[in-house]
Scaffold this active site. Sequence first.
Site, PDB file in Angstrom:
ATOM      1  N   GLU A 128      -7.757 -10.915  -6.483  1.00 40.70           N
ATOM      2  CA  GLU A 128      -8.844  -9.711  -6.361  1.00 40.70           C
ATOM      3  C   GLU A 128      -9.204  -9.544  -7.813  1.00 40.70           C
ATOM      4  O   GLU A 128     -10.268  -9.565  -8.381  1.00 40.70           O
ATOM      5  CB  GLU A 128      -8.623  -8.606  -5.729  1.00 40.70           C
ATOM      6  CG  GLU A 128      -8.535  -8.801  -4.330  1.00 40.70           C
ATOM      7  CD  GLU A 128      -7.782  -7.433  -3.651  1.00 40.70           C
ATOM      8  OE1 GLU A 128      -8.843  -6.618  -3.305  1.00 40.70           O
ATOM      9  OE2 GLU A 128      -6.800  -7.099  -3.962  1.00 40.70           O
TER      10      GLU A 128
ATOM     11  N   SER B 242       0.936  -1.153   0.110  1.00 39.51           N
ATOM     12  CA  SER B 242      -0.169   0.116   0.019  1.00 39.51           C
ATOM     13  C   SER B 242       0.901   1.265  -0.142  1.00 39.51           C
ATOM     14  O   SER B 242       2.037   1.093   0.639  1.00 39.51           O
ATOM     15  CB  SER B 242      -0.835   0.173   1.281  1.00 39.51           C
ATOM     16  OG  SER B 242      -1.293   1.192   1.453  1.00 39.51           O
TER      17      SER B 242
ATOM     18  N   LYS C 139       0.679  -3.440   4.935  1.00 38.53           N
ATOM     19  CA  LYS C 139      -0.095  -4.176   4.078  1.00 38.53           C
ATOM     20  C   LYS C 139       0.537  -4.870   2.987  1.00 38.53           C
ATOM     21  O   LYS C 139       1.434  -4.544   2.215  1.00 38.53           O
ATOM     22  CB  LYS C 139      -1.032  -3.219   3.594  1.00 38.53           C
ATOM     23  CG  LYS C 139      -2.055  -2.570   4.523  1.00 38.53           C
ATOM     24  CD  LYS C 139      -3.443  -2.300   4.034  1.00 38.53           C
ATOM     25  CE  LYS C 139      -4.098  -2.967   3.417  1.00 38.53           C
ATOM     26  NZ  LYS C 139      -5.556  -2.508   2.901  1.00 38.53           N
TER      27      LYS C 139
END
Length: 466
Positions: A296, A283, A289
């Site tokens: 996804e 991130s 992260k």
Amino acid sequence: MSDKKASNAMWGGRFASGPAAIMEAINASIGFDKKLYAQDIRGSIAHSEMLAETGIIEEKDQEKIAHGLNTILKEIESGKFEFSTRLEDIHMNVEARLAELIGPAAGRLHTARSRNDQVAVDFRLWVKDEFHRVAEALKGLIEAFLKRAEEHAATVMPGFTHLQTAQPVTFGHHCMAYVEMFARDLSRVRDAIERMDESPLGAAALAGTGFPIDRFRTAKALGFREPTRNSLDSVSDRDYALEFLAIAAISATHLSRLAEEIVIWSTPQFGFVRLSDSFSTGSSIMPQKKNPDAAELVRAKTGRVNGHLIGLLTVMKGLPLTYSKDMQEDKEAVFDAAETLDLMLAAMTGMVGDMQVNEAAMKKAAGSGYSTATDLADWLVRTLGLPFREAHHVTGRAVALAESKKVGLEKLTLEDLRSIHDGITADIFSVLSVQNSVKSRTSFGGTAPAEVRRQIRYWKKRIAKA
Ligand code: ARG
């Protein structure tokens, strides 16, 4: 006529040169069907050879045609070919260039043929090749799963229903569930190839032709099993494209379910797997992260593939026999679904092969949620002869007791358990551990490591031949 004059006040803004330009824009397919150039040239060479062999055209003209078509193939492959929207599609672009290259002999190529059977044969050839590519990619993914299943045939994890801990299973068993799914996809591909392996070339516009053509010869030359049997159906059938999209949609749906599991498993809360850096991103603001972007996107791209299936079904659903220009809309759907599926399969194969499995986290989770409650009930049935319904009640009381003591079932004392049913002996502890639970599930297709290994052996042999 000047461009200005020809343009219409209502729609002239975007299409400055008037109705002719709008017609060209809506009519032309060269922007996407140039992808069929190799199939188109292959089909034309086979057709011309057959025409010469049956005496419909002269040998010397066929030689010129074949030579010209091979030159065009080289021009396209080296990027020198100039595609023209005015010439609508790949078929007319190639034929126009052939006329430039070889002169009047080019005009003989289209004898006993129409663009209707030409496009049908080109597209079938393309879809057939793509089916073979998808089959190879599916085999690659299945092999990646077989490898992980072998490593983790005995690694315990929780099995879920309703995404609630149900019973312990092994990660190898879970991997093998995906082997079953993707092997079904593979068998669907093989079935579809078998069904579509017929050449429509020679159906001509729709009615066949009076020329003494040999459709069996062209079918064989193009690698099809045989020619199609009805000229009307030959030019109006797009089942092979629909089947490609249907198979792609089912397979994409499998990939999406897998993607969702990877997203869940890679959360810090689950921590079952850790994705390699190659298949995740950080991130820009939260340094801790590691996002499962590839998973996804596989999940998301399923929407696109499924959409193409509905799109083409809708294009086809109201078409009278035989060819209608509507059918030109088949190609972009299939091309995009194919490209998307290829990418999804490659990304998933990479992720499955690369992900680190956290056996400790899986084992810890496998033991939580009273996952061995069914084992306790089964023990009561097997050892004490209780009817299963009664055993279910007794077990429910044991779970309630464990819950009130805030411990797992295996941490209850023998006295605790005997207070619920006095027939219980210390032997019961042998079934309360997750390891023993999975080991006991030896029914065919069950999660016992020995059974999982048997299924791995079976699929390894089968996939090698698939
Ligand atoms: N570009 C057309 C297609 O993709 C080729 C067939 C055209 N046939 C016709 N009768 N206009 O469907």
